[in-house]
Each structure stands twice: as structure tokens, then as C-alpha cells.
Write a protein that holds these residues in place. Structure first.
Motif, PDB file in Angstrom:
ATOM      1  N   GLU A 161       6.269 -31.825  -5.169  1.00  0.00           N
ATOM      2  CA  GLU A 161       6.278 -33.283  -5.261  1.00  0.00           C
ATOM      3  C   GLU A 161       5.049 -33.884  -4.599  1.00  0.00           C
ATOM      4  O   GLU A 161       4.410 -34.792  -5.148  1.00  0.00           O
ATOM      5  CB  GLU A 161       7.539 -33.839  -4.610  1.00  0.00           C
ATOM      6  CG  GLU A 161       8.818 -33.540  -5.362  1.00  0.00           C
ATOM      7  CD  GLU A 161      10.022 -34.165  -4.673  1.00  0.00           C
ATOM      8  OE1 GLU A 161       9.843 -35.177  -3.956  1.00  0.00           O
ATOM      9  OE2 GLU A 161      11.139 -33.650  -4.849  1.00  0.00           O
ATOM     10  N   ASN A 190      17.471 -34.990  -9.830  1.00  0.00           N
ATOM     11  CA  ASN A 190      17.168 -36.148  -8.991  1.00  0.00           C
ATOM     12  C   ASN A 190      15.765 -36.714  -9.212  1.00  0.00           C
ATOM     13  O   ASN A 190      15.334 -37.598  -8.473  1.00  0.00           O
ATOM     14  CB  ASN A 190      17.330 -35.761  -7.517  1.00  0.00           C
ATOM     15  CG  ASN A 190      18.748 -35.333  -7.187  1.00  0.00           C
ATOM     16  OD1 ASN A 190      19.697 -35.971  -7.616  1.00  0.00           O
ATOM     17  ND2 ASN A 190      18.892 -34.253  -6.433  1.00  0.00           N
ATOM     18  N   THR A 193      15.089 -40.650  -9.751  1.00  0.00           N
ATOM     19  CA  THR A 193      15.149 -41.515  -8.566  1.00  0.00           C
ATOM     20  C   THR A 193      13.861 -41.446  -7.758  1.00  0.00           C
ATOM     21  O   THR A 193      13.623 -42.298  -6.899  1.00  0.00           O
ATOM     22  CB  THR A 193      16.329 -41.111  -7.668  1.00  0.00           C
ATOM     23  OG1 THR A 193      16.113 -39.775  -7.168  1.00  0.00           O
ATOM     24  CG2 THR A 193      17.634 -41.151  -8.449  1.00  0.00           C
ATOM     25  N   LYS A 194      13.033 -40.452  -8.039  1.00  0.00           N
ATOM     26  CA  LYS A 194      11.771 -40.275  -7.307  1.00  0.00           C
ATOM     27  C   LYS A 194      10.564 -40.729  -8.130  1.00  0.00           C
ATOM     28  O   LYS A 194       9.425 -40.542  -7.712  1.00  0.00           O
ATOM     29  CB  LYS A 194      11.603 -38.808  -6.912  1.00  0.00           C
ATOM     30  CG  LYS A 194      12.725 -38.284  -6.028  1.00  0.00           C
ATOM     31  CD  LYS A 194      12.544 -36.813  -5.727  1.00  0.00           C
ATOM     32  CE  LYS A 194      13.673 -36.284  -4.856  1.00  0.00           C
ATOM     33  NZ  LYS A 194      13.520 -34.840  -4.537  1.00  0.00           N
TER      34      LYS A 194
END
Length: 211
Positions: A161, A190, A193-194
Motif C-alpha cells: 500500500e 477492504n 475503503t482505502k
């Protein structure tokens, strides 16, 4: 077999799958992967500077043999299955620095309409040669599971990330270990959401900075 099936079924279709050319029933696995929406690559074993500790097997491209033999090995690997979009280097820390042997191999891959993925970070002539001959290319930035524990894989996904936010795009690779599959599947759920987007490897061809 169970791990491969889990990778095909559990991982999002945006995740590309690479199959080892020494595996059995490759066409069956490719069909299963394609039906699940995954794009597929074939692995190309190459000589490691750590041979014989790291041994690419009898089809590995080797800087100590004649170019004709390396090209014959390449053709044998590429004939192992169909419906793949490109080639991923396996090992290769030594062969990927042997310009004279590497260039004809990459040219042959380009002439087949395939892309090439440098499968491991480190010194390599792949990026430079691929740019010179207009071969679509990408490189693995992070290997997720040198330590295959779930906690270690999760830490490496966090590193991925960070790399994406710094570079704009990045590629990670991992094996079909149960711990890796669990961590990757959870991580992928997920991403929205990032504000990150998961894409197949082919979507990143020629979009990474190559020194």
C-alpha cells in the motif's frame, strides 16, 4: 492441488495467476482460472546466482549454455500451456544480467505478442532491454511471503500500500500458501475503503518507472 484451487476460487478475479511450467495438468488449471476471471501467466525458470541452492530445473535458461539450447528451452516452456498473456521470470538473478543471452529471449517473447514480468526485485537488464525492443513489461516490487506467516504477509501488504501511494502503482507476488491466500483475500475486501484499486498485471504494463 487444494491450494491452487483455493487461489482460483477465493482470490478476486483482478489478481493474475502464474503457473509453474513443471506442473501437471496445466491446461486444466488454466481453464479453471480463466473461467473464474483470472488472467494467466506462465513461469519461465532462469539461472540463479545462488545455484545449486536455487535450481530452476532442466528447463531453466542458463548463461553457460549455447543460445540455441536456451531458445529451445524457451519454446518448450511456452508450449506447456495456452491462453496466457505473458511470462513471469522464476529465479533468474544471474541470467537476467546476461545481456547477450537475455535479449534474444525477450525478443522471442515480444514476437509472440506476450508481455514479460520480472518476477523478483533486484539488479536486472530486463527493463532496459524491454524498453529498447518495445516489449510490454512489468516488475514485481514486493514479494509477500518469503516469511509465509499470516502476520508477515499482512505487513508486506501494508508495504505494498505504501509503495502504491508513493509510486502510483505497484505489483506484489505471493505463493498459494494457505496463510498468504487468507491474508490477500481479506486485504482485497477492504481496498475500496482505502481508495485503492486492484487491477490485473497486464493493466500495469509499461506504467512503472524502470531505471
Amino acid at each position: 492441488r487444494a491450494n491452487t484451487m483455493a487461489a482460483i476460487r477465493r482470490l478476486p478475479p483482478e489478481i493474475s495467476l502464474m503457473f509453474n511450467p513443471y506442473a501437471r495438468d496445466l491446461e486444466d488449471w488454466v481453464l479453471r482460472a480463466r473461467l473464474a476471471g483470472h488472467e494467466v501467466f506462465i513461469g519461465l525458470p532462469m539461472e540463479s546466482e545462488n545455484f545449486p541452492i536455487e535450481d530452476g530445473g532442466p528447463l531453466a535458461l542458463d548463461s553457460h549454455i549455447q543460445l540455441k539450447e536456451n531458445m529451445a528451452r524457451l519454446e518448450k516452456v511456452l508450449s506447456k500451456m495456452t491462453s496466457y498473456v505473458g511470462v513471469v521470470s522464476m529465479l533468474g538473478s544471474k541470467f537476467k544480467r546476461a545481456d547477450g543471452q537475455l535479449r534474444p529471449v525477450l525478443t522471442a517473447i515480444r514476437d509472440r505478442g506476450l508481455m514479460f514480468v520480472d518476477g523478483s526485485p533486484g539488479r536486472s537488464a530486463v527493463g532496459r532491454i524491454a524498453s529498447e525492443i518495445n516489449l510490454p513489461k512489468a516488475m514485481v516490487d514486493i514479494i509477500l511471503d518469503k516469511d509465509p506467516s499470516g502476520s508477515a504477509v499482512s505487513r508486506r501488504l501494508a508495504d505494498l500500500e505504501a509503495a502504491i501511494r508513493t509510486k502510483g502503482t505497484a505489483i506484489a507476488s505471493g505463493r498459494a500458501y494457505p496463510s498468504s491466500l487468507r491474508s490477500i483475500a481479506t486485504w482485497a475486501e477492504n481496498l475500496k475503503t482505502k481508495n485503492l484499486t486492484l487491477v490485473p498485471v497486464s493493466a500495469i504494463a509499461d506504467k512503472q518507472f524502470v531505471e
